[in-house]
Design an enzyme around this catalytic site. Sequence first.
Site, PDB file in Angstrom:
ATOM      1  CG  ASP A 250      -0.255  -0.365   2.476  1.00  0.00           C
ATOM      2  OD1 ASP A 250       0.771   0.280   2.746  1.00  0.00           O
ATOM      3  OD2 ASP A 250      -0.699  -1.286   3.193  1.00  0.00           O
ATOM      4  CE  LYS A 272      -5.430  -0.599   4.571  1.00  0.00           C
ATOM      5  NZ  LYS A 272      -5.287  -0.987   5.818  1.00  0.00           N
ATOM      6  CG  MET A 385      -2.220   6.931  11.169  1.00  0.00           C
ATOM      7  SD  MET A 385      -3.355   5.531  11.095  1.00  0.00           S
ATOM      8  CE  MET A 385      -3.027   4.720  12.649  1.00  0.00           C
TER       9      MET A 385
END
Length: 468
Positions: A250, A272, A385
């Site tokens: 990804d 993703k 994140m």
Amino acid sequence: MQSFPIFLTLQDRAVLVVGGGEAAARKAELLLAAGARVSLIADTVVGEIAQLIAEARVSWAGRVFDDHDLDGMALVIVATADEALQARVSHAARQRSLPVNVVDRPALSSFIMPAIVDRAPVTIAISTGGAAPALARRLRAEIERALPATIGRLARFADIFREQVRRTLERPRDRRRFWDRVFAGRIGELALAGDEIAARRELIRLLDSARTETASLGMVHLVGAGPGDPDLLTMKAHRLLQQADIVVHDRLVSPEVLALARRDAERLYVGKRRGDHRLTQTEINDRLISLARAGNSVVRLKGGDPLVFGRGGEEIEALVAAGIPVEVVPGITAALGCAASAAIPLTHRDHARSCVFVTGQLRDGTIALDWPMLARPRQTVVIYMGVENLGLIAARLEEHGLPADTPVALVENGTTSRERRVVGTLATIEGQAARARLTGPTLCMIGEVIGVSLGRDQEFRFESRMGL
Ligand code: SAH
């Protein structure tokens, strides 16, 4: 196909060459290289052919052609300018169904001499069906340029193991895949480079793992790709990448790491990034299962470590439930990669007795984190994140007691050549991040330990002054 290409075994077979000049010499040399016993018919001999005779490599009767000269021959090549003789030998040979070639006379020949690239035991023969010998020679030159000079070495090396591989891997498909890996990967490179000992060792290791792989059909290796720098891959990850049939990856996996996969392994991108979910997690799981069921060795490559905020757990669950063997290969997680790259000690006797990794992603519009636990003093908090929600995170931590001047570092594309760092405090970091326009994967680190590295790392100190 105008003529049917085959390779004749001439080792110790008798071959007749008619003619005593340059053309005859060239043919005689090729035949000698193939191990033939060459007899020559010619009234006179000149140049190289005379030399071959003097060295007793070619036997010369020194008389005119007689039909009996064809007795016991496997092949006849006519390389004389005497047209009557050409026709006579050709006719006599054809009557006996003996393969005959008359140089530059396709009509008198029963076979064509191709242009040859000789990298014994690799031999490449090129024919234009007699239509354009010059084109065949051009093609030969191009192939010679493209082909490693040591390609023959590779073939000899493979020959040593041919029987063993045939016995170990029963299915032709498994053998084909095995040899593909040998030739396309490191083993091929080692053999070409002449390091036969290392090549042998690796081939035996590969054969060993190929045997267990086929016993269990396909499998999935959940492999950590590390934070970006390919040098930070584990050796196991590197090896698996070299052997994979398919690499499923990804966005987080850096192009530099992906480039290490076997050249002809299939690559499957499953997306993703926030808002760019090519496939849903369930679709990814299903894809992994079907690829493994088809007998593939699948490398599921995940950024950092597969089991740290990577949904690797869900993939394992799905694979195990489907009865697919799974192996997990750890990788260097972003926190460790970024900390090392920025020389930030995640723990420190004076500044941080613990270190926590959390995700800063929203769920249902809030960040469900244990704020009192995160706001403890003498602790390093690493947030994955989290860059989109920095303002919210900083505000919560302050509310729960962390001083507004607690240092914060952001590392974007950590460990790659595109790495950028922004350093500030809980009070300033949101604005700094917005100004820096961080678009790559970015890690947020909070705690006094960041101050420690400020004293050490020149570049860091500079950026921090700019930021503050
Ligand atoms: N399994 C991964 C994490 C996946 S979550 C690992 O162990 O590292 C994705 C987050 O990881 C990104 O949003 C970012 O916060 C962080 N990340 C991954 N690679 C990074 C890198 N090279 N530099 C900075 N942060 C990175």
